[in-house]
Enzyme design. Structure first.
Site: not given
Ligand code: ATR
Length: 286
Positions: A30, A80, A117, A145-146
């Site tokens: 976006r 990133k 961010d 995560g990130g």
């Molecule tokens: P971003 O940059 O958007 O933070 P990311 O680094 O892939 O993306 O992080 C995604 C976050 O959502 C993580 O905390 C992930 O948990 P994991 O580290 O265990 O993967 C969490 N997440 C995504 N799908 C999930 C699910 N179905 N259940 C629990 N946590 C989930």
């Protein structure tokens, strides 16, 4: 984290500045809508475009864009983290977070990488919950995560006395504790509900609850009325997590404002005007 790769000095910009967002895929972004809205609103000469970049081409593209008249770019998935290895100058906060979302192509040819961010996260809360005081109590962050790393960095910088964190993959939360220090307390994923007890700021920093993704299943019984609750997910704008928190008397702030505010520092740097984040922008992006 500074690398010197003998960049070519660039001539000063004498044309309408070019900027954009690099990612793979990029069609969903976006950011072009958002920067396009600001350019039009302020009558500024300049262009902001989506640029699809395959991971294997990242370094070459980043060295080429300044030669084409680009003054900088936003960076999204999956680049990133990788841009930190290519940038000549990395801000401390981008290095701590381990990711950058805003690149500035300097006139001396150097690529400057920053992460806005966390700034966007705090600016969204400050704008939409002006009475919020981060130092009043513990903050609880779901996810590691990130995006969560940027949230953790900014909350600690804002003075939260304790930062609780939980994540499905506990190792990532443990890493955050190791890197961000003693104020961070890690909770088991199965105990996520307990983490909310007495917290005055609660954040969903996972992708759960996003349209098409699994629901966030953390029990919210321990949430106290008056707690500030926010979600980084903004599709839908009001997630089930926010709706339930609201029904428990919490103050809720949706995640769209973080996207809008994180864009402002880059826009100002590239196009020379600090842009406003207001309802007109929200509507344009929605
Ligand atoms: P971003 O940059 O958007 O933070 P990311 O680094 O892939 O993306 O992080 C995604 C976050 O959502 C993580 O905390 C992930 O948990 P994991 O580290 O265990 O993967 C969490 N997440 C995504 N799908 C999930 C699910 N179905 N259940 C629990 N946590 C989930």
């Amino acid at each position: 984290m500074t690398q010197d790769s003998s960049p070519d000095p660039q001539p000063p910009v004498s044309h309408a500045p070019l900027a954009g967002v690099i990612g793979w895929p990029i069609a969903h972004s976006r950011s072009p809508l958002l920067h396009g809205h600001w350019l039009q609103r302020y009558g500024l000469a300049g262009h902001y475009i989506p640029i699809p970049v395959r991971p294997e081409n990242l370094a070459e593209v980043l060295r080429t864009l300044p030669r084409m008249g680009f003054v900088g770019v936003n960076v999204t998935i999956p680049h990133k983290e990788a841009v930190l290895q290519i940038a000549d100058i990395v801000t401390d906060r981008a290095a701590l977070i381990g990711a950058a979302n805003t690149l500035i192509f300097r006139e001396d040819g150097k690529i400057h990488a920053d992460n806005t961010d966390g700034y966007g996260f705090i600016a969204n809360l400050t704008q939409n919950a002006p009475d919020w005081c981060p130092d009043r109590g513990a903050a609880a962050v779901i996810g590691a995560g990130g995006a969560a790393r940027a949230v953790v960095a900014s909350l600690l910088e804002s003075g939260v006395p304790e930062l609780r964190i939980t994540n499905r993959t506990k190792l990532r939360a443990d890493q955050i504790k190791n890197e961000f220090g003693a104020k961070v307390v890690v909770y088991d994923w199965a105990q996520a509900g307990n983490m909310l007890e007495g917290a005055t700021t609660v954040v969903n920093a996972t992708s759960m609850g996003m349209t098409g993704k699994p629901a966030l299943r953390v029990p919210l019984d321990a949430l106290s009325p008056g707690t500030l609750v926010t979600d980084l997910v903004y599709t839908p704008l009001m997630t089930d997590f926010l709706l339930e928190a609201q029904s428990r008397g919490c103050q809720v702030v949706d995640g769209l404002g973080m996207l809008l505010h994180q864009a402002a520092p880059g826009f100002e740097r590239w196009f020379g005007r600090r842009p406003e984040v207001d309802e007109a922008l929200r509507q344009a992006v929605l």
